[in-house]
Write a protein that holds these residues in place. Structure first.
Motif, PDB file in Angstrom:
ATOM      1  N   ALA A  93       0.202 -27.756 -95.774  1.00  0.00           N
ATOM      2  CA  ALA A  93      -1.139 -27.525 -95.406  1.00  0.00           C
ATOM      3  C   ALA A  93      -1.180 -26.473 -94.046  1.00  0.00           C
ATOM      4  O   ALA A  93      -1.827 -25.872 -94.135  1.00  0.00           O
ATOM      5  N   LEU A  94      -0.247 -27.121 -92.969  1.00  0.00           N
ATOM      6  CA  LEU A  94      -0.598 -26.484 -92.029  1.00  0.00           C
ATOM      7  C   LEU A  94      -0.126 -25.016 -92.003  1.00  0.00           C
ATOM      8  O   LEU A  94      -0.488 -24.208 -91.565  1.00  0.00           O
ATOM      9  N   TYR A  95       0.922 -24.736 -92.959  1.00  0.00           N
ATOM     10  CA  TYR A  95       1.705 -23.359 -92.989  1.00  0.00           C
ATOM     11  C   TYR A  95       0.612 -22.697 -93.823  1.00  0.00           C
ATOM     12  O   TYR A  95       0.156 -21.534 -93.268  1.00  0.00           O
ATOM     13  N   GLY A  96      -0.216 -23.108 -94.763  1.00  0.00           N
ATOM     14  CA  GLY A  96      -1.172 -22.302 -95.466  1.00  0.00           C
ATOM     15  C   GLY A  96      -2.497 -22.078 -94.592  1.00  0.00           C
ATOM     16  O   GLY A  96      -2.858 -20.908 -94.742  1.00  0.00           O
ATOM     17  N   LEU A  97      -2.780 -22.998 -93.708  1.00  0.00           N
ATOM     18  CA  LEU A  97      -3.953 -22.870 -92.809  1.00  0.00           C
ATOM     19  C   LEU A  97      -3.554 -21.635 -91.734  1.00  0.00           C
ATOM     20  O   LEU A  97      -4.269 -20.829 -91.387  1.00  0.00           O
ATOM     21  N   ALA A  98      -2.227 -21.756 -91.324  1.00  0.00           N
ATOM     22  CA  ALA A  98      -1.812 -20.423 -90.320  1.00  0.00           C
ATOM     23  C   ALA A  98      -1.796 -19.379 -90.935  1.00  0.00           C
ATOM     24  O   ALA A  98      -2.153 -18.237 -90.207  1.00  0.00           O
ATOM     25  N   VAL A 147      -4.069 -18.461 -93.384  1.00  0.00           N
ATOM     26  CA  VAL A 147      -5.211 -17.939 -93.714  1.00  0.00           C
ATOM     27  C   VAL A 147      -5.786 -17.428 -92.099  1.00  0.00           C
ATOM     28  O   VAL A 147      -6.635 -16.607 -92.195  1.00  0.00           O
ATOM     29  N   LEU A 148      -5.625 -18.513 -91.104  1.00  0.00           N
ATOM     30  CA  LEU A 148      -6.090 -17.915 -89.788  1.00  0.00           C
ATOM     31  C   LEU A 148      -5.715 -16.762 -89.419  1.00  0.00           C
ATOM     32  O   LEU A 148      -6.217 -15.825 -88.635  1.00  0.00           O
ATOM     33  N   ARG A 149      -4.372 -16.204 -89.834  1.00  0.00           N
ATOM     34  CA  ARG A 149      -3.810 -15.006 -89.258  1.00  0.00           C
ATOM     35  C   ARG A 149      -4.237 -13.657 -90.197  1.00  0.00           C
ATOM     36  O   ARG A 149      -4.134 -12.733 -89.873  1.00  0.00           O
ATOM     37  N   ARG A 157      -7.644 -18.312 -99.459  1.00  0.00           N
ATOM     38  CA  ARG A 157      -7.536 -19.704 -99.760  1.00  0.00           C
ATOM     39  C   ARG A 157      -6.919 -20.048-101.181  1.00  0.00           C
ATOM     40  O   ARG A 157      -6.298 -21.069-101.146  1.00  0.00           O
ATOM     41  N   ARG A 158      -6.753 -19.055-101.979  1.00  0.00           N
ATOM     42  CA  ARG A 158      -6.070 -19.256-103.200  1.00  0.00           C
ATOM     43  C   ARG A 158      -4.838 -18.493-103.256  1.00  0.00           C
ATOM     44  O   ARG A 158      -4.280 -18.637-104.359  1.00  0.00           O
TER      45      ARG A 158
END
Length: 246
Positions: free
Chosen positions: A207-212, A214-216, A221-222
């Motif tokens: 989840a943290l990797y996916g969030l990173a 998205v933020l970059r 999200r998908r």
């Protein structure tokens, strides 16, 4: 002194095994419906499955060249992983099982990162080998885990991932379910507390990797990304907690 010897032996084994992984990673990194690679990017036949990713070449017309992952990187990473496991578990019999499995998990992570695939030829034999290895370890003096717990943990984690796969097939591959069987056996060895920590941390790391991403702005999200490496990282953290705790 004994712990230093064990850690050094684990590092040496891991580094040696890591040197052999790049060729296998290259050959296995293909699309699901494709055959395993048997030729290098220049069209030369690849001899065997293990070893450095390079062709010797045949003179000026076909000079030697390299391809795939650098062996120094895989050797370093595998050596560190095995050394940390050796230091955490120490002289207990399960240490040999965990250390032996670490390079296989690294190979799976390399393939998943390359093509988002976890080959059955690795995941299913790994689960069986871990179950048999820990079963043998449980019979030896000094073992700090439970074989019954390992088998139950494997079934529980695979069942949980299967449920997630059935609920959202687009969000998780079936290879993750098969990998969960092997990882559940591993973290189930030290009990349900370690099992819960290892399972949760795998999701947290992913989840943290996916969030990173998205933020970059590198993904939405998908957007799909390989989840196997984060599952393995969570299980590794769980084993370290269990090993040091025991």
């Amino acid at each position: 002194m004994g712990l230093l010897v064990i850690t050094a032996a684990a590092v040496a084994y891991g580094a040696a095994a890591g040197l052999l992984l790049p060729r296998a990673a290259y050959r296995l990194s293909v699309d699901p419906d494709a055959r395993w690679r048997d030729r290098c990017p220049e069209g030369h036949p690849i001899p065997g499955w293990l070893g450095p990713p390079h062709c010797r070449g045949g003179g000026a017309a076909t000079p030697a060249h390299r391809y795939g992952t650098a062996p120094a990187g895989t050797a370093t990473l595998a050596g560190v992983l095995c050394g940390v496991l050796g230091a955490a578990v120490g002289g207990r019999p399960e240490a040999a099982v965990f250390v032996a499995a670490a390079p296989v998990l690294l190979l799976l992570a390399l393939v998943d990162l390359a093509v988002q695939r976890l080959p059955d030829v690795l995941t299913l034999p790994l689960a069986g080998a871990l179950a048999l290895g820990l079963g043998a370890a449980a019979l030896l003096p000094g073992a700090a885990g439970s074989w019954t717990g390992a088998l139950t943990g494997g079934g529980a984690l695979a069942g949980a991932y299967l449920l997630l796969f059935l609920l959202n097939p687009a969000g998780m591959g079936f290879g993750d379910v098969k990998l969960a069987l092997a990882l559940g056996v591993t973290i189930g060895w030290y009990g349900w507390g370690v099992w819960a920590a290892g399972a949760f941390l795998g999701f947290l790391y992913g989840a943290l990797y996916g969030l990173a991403l998205v933020l970059r702005g590198s993904a939405g999200r998908r957007t799909a990304f390989p989840f196997g490496p984060f599952m393995a990282a969570g299980a590794l953290t769980g084993v370290l907690l269990g090993g040091f705790g025991a």
